[in-house]
Design a protein around this motif. Structure first.
Motif, PDB file in Angstrom:
ATOM      1  N   ASN A 166      13.459  -8.042  -1.140  1.00 36.56           N
ATOM      2  CA  ASN A 166      13.050  -6.734  -1.671  1.00 36.56           C
ATOM      3  C   ASN A 166      12.386  -5.843  -0.617  1.00 36.56           C
ATOM      4  OD1 ASN A 166      10.750  -8.303  -1.479  1.00 36.56           O
ATOM      5  ND2 ASN A 166       9.824  -7.499  -3.348  1.00 36.56           N
ATOM      6  N   ALA A 226       2.513 -10.363  -2.648  1.00 37.12           N
ATOM      7  CA  ALA A 226       2.456  -9.805  -4.001  1.00 37.12           C
ATOM      8  C   ALA A 226       3.731 -10.173  -4.736  1.00 37.12           C
ATOM      9  CB  ALA A 226       2.299  -8.286  -3.954  1.00 37.12           C
ATOM     10  N   THR A 227       3.612 -10.412  -6.031  1.00 32.46           N
ATOM     11  CA  THR A 227       4.753 -10.752  -6.863  1.00 32.46           C
ATOM     12  C   THR A 227       4.560 -10.159  -8.251  1.00 32.46           C
ATOM     13  OG1 THR A 227       6.100 -12.563  -7.772  1.00 32.46           O
ATOM     14  CG2 THR A 227       3.733 -12.954  -7.607  1.00 32.46           C
ATOM     15  N   SER A 228       5.665  -9.897  -8.916  1.00 35.55           N
ATOM     16  CA  SER A 228       5.581  -9.414 -10.300  1.00 35.55           C
ATOM     17  C   SER A 228       5.434 -10.576 -11.275  1.00 35.55           C
ATOM     18  CB  SER A 228       6.814  -8.579 -10.647  1.00 35.55           C
ATOM     19  OG  SER A 228       7.980  -9.376 -10.515  1.00 35.55           O
ATOM     20  N   ASP A 229       5.665 -11.817 -10.805  1.00 38.14           N
ATOM     21  CA  ASP A 229       5.577 -13.004 -11.657  1.00 38.14           C
ATOM     22  C   ASP A 229       4.627 -14.016 -11.018  1.00 38.14           C
ATOM     23  OD1 ASP A 229       5.924 -15.090 -13.439  1.00 38.14           O
ATOM     24  OD2 ASP A 229       7.982 -15.547 -12.807  1.00 38.14           O
ATOM     25  N   ASP A 259      -4.951 -12.935  -8.912  1.00 39.10           N
ATOM     26  CA  ASP A 259      -4.327 -13.621  -7.791  1.00 39.10           C
ATOM     27  C   ASP A 259      -4.576 -15.112  -7.833  1.00 39.10           C
ATOM     28  OD1 ASP A 259      -6.946 -13.984  -6.867  1.00 39.10           O
ATOM     29  OD2 ASP A 259      -6.595 -13.050  -4.928  1.00 39.10           O
ATOM     30  N   ASN A 262      -1.021 -12.003  -4.928  1.00 37.90           N
ATOM     31  CA  ASN A 262      -1.508 -11.044  -5.926  1.00 37.90           C
ATOM     32  C   ASN A 262      -0.418 -10.762  -6.945  1.00 37.90           C
ATOM     33  OD1 ASN A 262      -3.913 -10.698  -4.541  1.00 37.90           O
ATOM     34  ND2 ASN A 262      -3.286  -8.823  -3.549  1.00 37.90           N
ATOM     35  N   GLN A 263      -0.842 -10.480  -8.177  1.00 34.39           N
ATOM     36  CA  GLN A 263       0.073  -9.979  -9.197  1.00 34.39           C
ATOM     37  C   GLN A 263       0.354  -8.523  -8.874  1.00 34.39           C
ATOM     38  OE1 GLN A 263       1.031 -11.730 -12.285  1.00 34.39           O
ATOM     39  NE2 GLN A 263       2.510 -10.080 -12.469  1.00 34.39           N
ATOM     40  N   ALA A 264       1.634  -8.168  -8.710  1.00 30.40           N
ATOM     41  CA  ALA A 264       2.004  -6.785  -8.368  1.00 30.40           C
ATOM     42  C   ALA A 264       1.921  -5.919  -9.615  1.00 30.40           C
ATOM     43  CB  ALA A 264       3.404  -6.738  -7.782  1.00 30.40           C
TER      44      ALA A 264
END
Length: 135
Positions: free
Chosen positions: A49, A88-91, A119, A133-135
């Motif tokens: 990404n 960072a991730t969305s999941d 996080d 971290n949660q994005a």
């Protein structure tokens, strides 16, 4: 203003193969390049990404003087190397479970921090501090 972006971020590791398994299999980065020279390796991993942003794994002596390599190796072995490296991730929960299953040392389960982000934290196989971290 000048157009600038991050291209490479070095990550010093004591075992390049173990680090590849962690960053590729647990975190999901894509192996881009694996170069050997003078007994050292530089392994580039990228983000699907974020094309153009690359982590470069190498041992402490790669591209450094023997004295600098030895000093950095001592820091990495103690878990006191550069970092933390923050992703960072969305999941967050899904990635946390995948990293946990890899056998990585958990420093903190997912939680909301007083300063805002949700996080978690791990150590990679070399001892580098990894925060997600949660994005």
């Amino acid at each position: 203003m000048t157009d600038i972006s991050l291209a490479y971020s070095p990550v010093t590791v004591d075992d390049v193969d173990a680090a590849i398994a962690f960053y590729r299999d647990a975190l999901g980065l894509e192996l881009l390049n694996d170069v050997s020279s003078d007994g050292h390796r530089w392994v580039s991993l990228g983000f699907t990404n974020q094309p153009g942003v690359t982590l470069v794994l190498s041992d402490p002596g790669a591209g450094r003087s023997p004295d600098d390599g030895e000093a950095l190796a001592r820091l990495v072995v103690k878990g006191s190397g550069p970092g933390p490296f923050v992703f960072a991730t969305s999941d967050l929960d899904g990635l946390y479970e995948r990293v946990l299953a890899s056998g990585a040392e958990v420093l903190q389960e997912p939680k909301v921090q007083p300063w805002g982000p949700r996080d978690c934290a791990f150590r990679d196989p070399a001892g580098n501090l990894i925060r997600i971290n949660q994005a």
